[in-house]
Design a protein around this motif. Structure first.
Motif, short mmCIF file in Angstrom:
data_model
loop_
_atom_site.label_atom_id
_atom_site.label_comp_id
_atom_site.label_asym_id
_atom_site.label_seq_id
_atom_site.Cartn_x
_atom_site.Cartn_y
_atom_site.Cartn_z
N LYS A 48 0.84 -1.20 0.00
CA LYS A 48 0.00 0.00 0.00
C LYS A 48 0.88 1.25 0.00
CE LYS A 48 -0.53 0.22 5.05
NZ LYS A 48 -1.50 0.29 6.16
N LEU A 49 0.27 2.37 -0.40
CA LEU A 49 1.00 3.62 -0.52
C LEU A 49 1.23 4.26 0.84
CD1 LEU A 49 2.14 5.97 -2.18
CD2 LEU A 49 -0.19 6.81 -2.46
N ASP A 50 2.48 4.65 1.08
CA ASP A 50 2.81 5.33 2.34
C ASP A 50 4.10 6.13 2.15
OD1 ASP A 50 2.46 6.06 5.00
OD2 ASP A 50 3.72 4.44 5.73
N LEU A 51 4.23 7.23 2.91
CA LEU A 51 5.44 8.03 2.89
C LEU A 51 5.96 8.18 4.31
CD1 LEU A 51 4.22 8.85 0.06
CD2 LEU A 51 5.28 11.08 0.42
N GLU A 52 7.28 8.03 4.47
CA GLU A 52 7.92 8.21 5.77
C GLU A 52 9.08 9.21 5.62
OE1 GLU A 52 9.19 4.51 7.36
OE2 GLU A 52 7.16 3.71 7.62
N SER A 88 6.77 4.23 -0.18
CA SER A 88 6.37 2.83 -0.35
C SER A 88 5.11 2.82 -1.21
CB SER A 88 6.09 2.20 1.01
OG SER A 88 7.22 2.29 1.85
N ILE A 89 5.13 1.99 -2.25
CA ILE A 89 4.01 2.02 -3.20
C ILE A 89 3.96 0.69 -3.97
CG2 ILE A 89 5.40 3.04 -5.06
CD1 ILE A 89 2.95 4.76 -5.78
N LYS A 125 0.29 13.95 1.62
CA LYS A 125 1.11 13.17 2.55
C LYS A 125 2.39 13.92 2.92
CE LYS A 125 -0.58 8.51 1.52
NZ LYS A 125 -1.01 8.28 2.93
N GLN A 132 1.81 16.40 5.56
CA GLN A 132 1.61 15.80 6.88
C GLN A 132 2.92 15.45 7.57
OE1 GLN A 132 -0.90 12.42 6.14
NE2 GLN A 132 -2.67 13.65 5.56
N ILE A 133 3.94 15.10 6.78
CA ILE A 133 5.16 14.57 7.40
C ILE A 133 6.33 15.56 7.44
CG2 ILE A 133 4.54 12.21 6.78
CD1 ILE A 133 6.57 12.33 4.51
#
Length: 218
Positions: free
Chosen positions: A182-186, A195-196, A213, A216-217
């Motif tokens: 799943k799509l996520d950013l860190e 991550s995608i 995103k 947010q980070i």
């Protein structure tokens, strides 16, 4: 049959699902409809409607330029005559883009050279756009990486429109792209990890998702 390995990614769907997918396409897709009474028509879908009584109707323009009106319940089988134009829909996103001669020539070396030359567009401070953890054997994946880069560039352009945004983005010097479910950013240290599901069809409005995103980070 040659170069048909992508057919294995196709999944079973109902005639109604297929008709809706064909109707939503911006380009005309040639299909064939077989009816329960033995009738047969080839053409393109002009309209697909459902009335208040849940009767679903199809309007199709035949190859003879005749217009036929059908009830969905009378349809026995749908045949896609141009499956290469529908691989995304027929595979439900497992294949990320339509197949054509125009998008079959991006080699791994070409992709890496392109990323290296375009990297500065993400910011002059960016040292690396890391794709080392991604398998580049599939052409769809390589083109998806280009699309992710382009969407990210668009998102960053929106973020750095003021001094606060510029200052926040200056703290990033490395971007890592990795395969995930799943799509996520860190954001950790000076590194952003994206991550995608890079081997699947990318989300619509990806640039907007990235912008939200990142806000947010950062």
């Amino acid at each position: 049959m040659k170069n048909t390995h992508y057919y294995k990614a196709f999944v079973a769907q109902t005639p109604e699902e297929i008709l809706r997918s064909v109707f939503k396409k911006k380009e005309d897709i040639l299909i064939a409809i077989s009816l329960n009474n033995g009738g047969y028509v080839e053409g393109i879908i002009l309209d697909l409607k459902e009335d208040n009584n849940h009767n679903k109707s199809v309007c199709i323009l035949s190859l003879q330029e005749e217009v036929a009106f059908l009830n969905l319940h009378s349809i026995a089988m749908i045949t896609i005559k141009q499956p290469k134009k529908m691989v995304v829909e027929l595979s439900k996103g497992v294949i990320s883009r339509p197949l054509s001669s125009e998008n079959e020539n991006l080699t791994v070396l070409q992709l890496k050279r392109w990323l290296q030359s375009e990297k500065s567009l993400l910011g002059s401070q960016i040292k690396e756009f890391d794709i080392n953890d991604i398998s580049l054997s599939e052409i769809n994946t390589r083109f998806n990486i280009q699309d992710v880069f382009t969407a990210l560039k668009s998102a960053i352009h929106q973020i750095v429109t003021d001094e606060l945004g510029k200052e926040a983005w200056q703290g990033v010097d490395t971007i890592i792209l990795q395969q995930a479910d799943k799509l996520d950013l860190e954001y950790q240290g000076e590194t952003i990890t994206i991550s995608i599901p890079i081997d699947k069809a990318l989300p619509k409005k990806l640039a907007t998702i990235f912008e939200e995103k990142l806000l947010q980070i950062l």
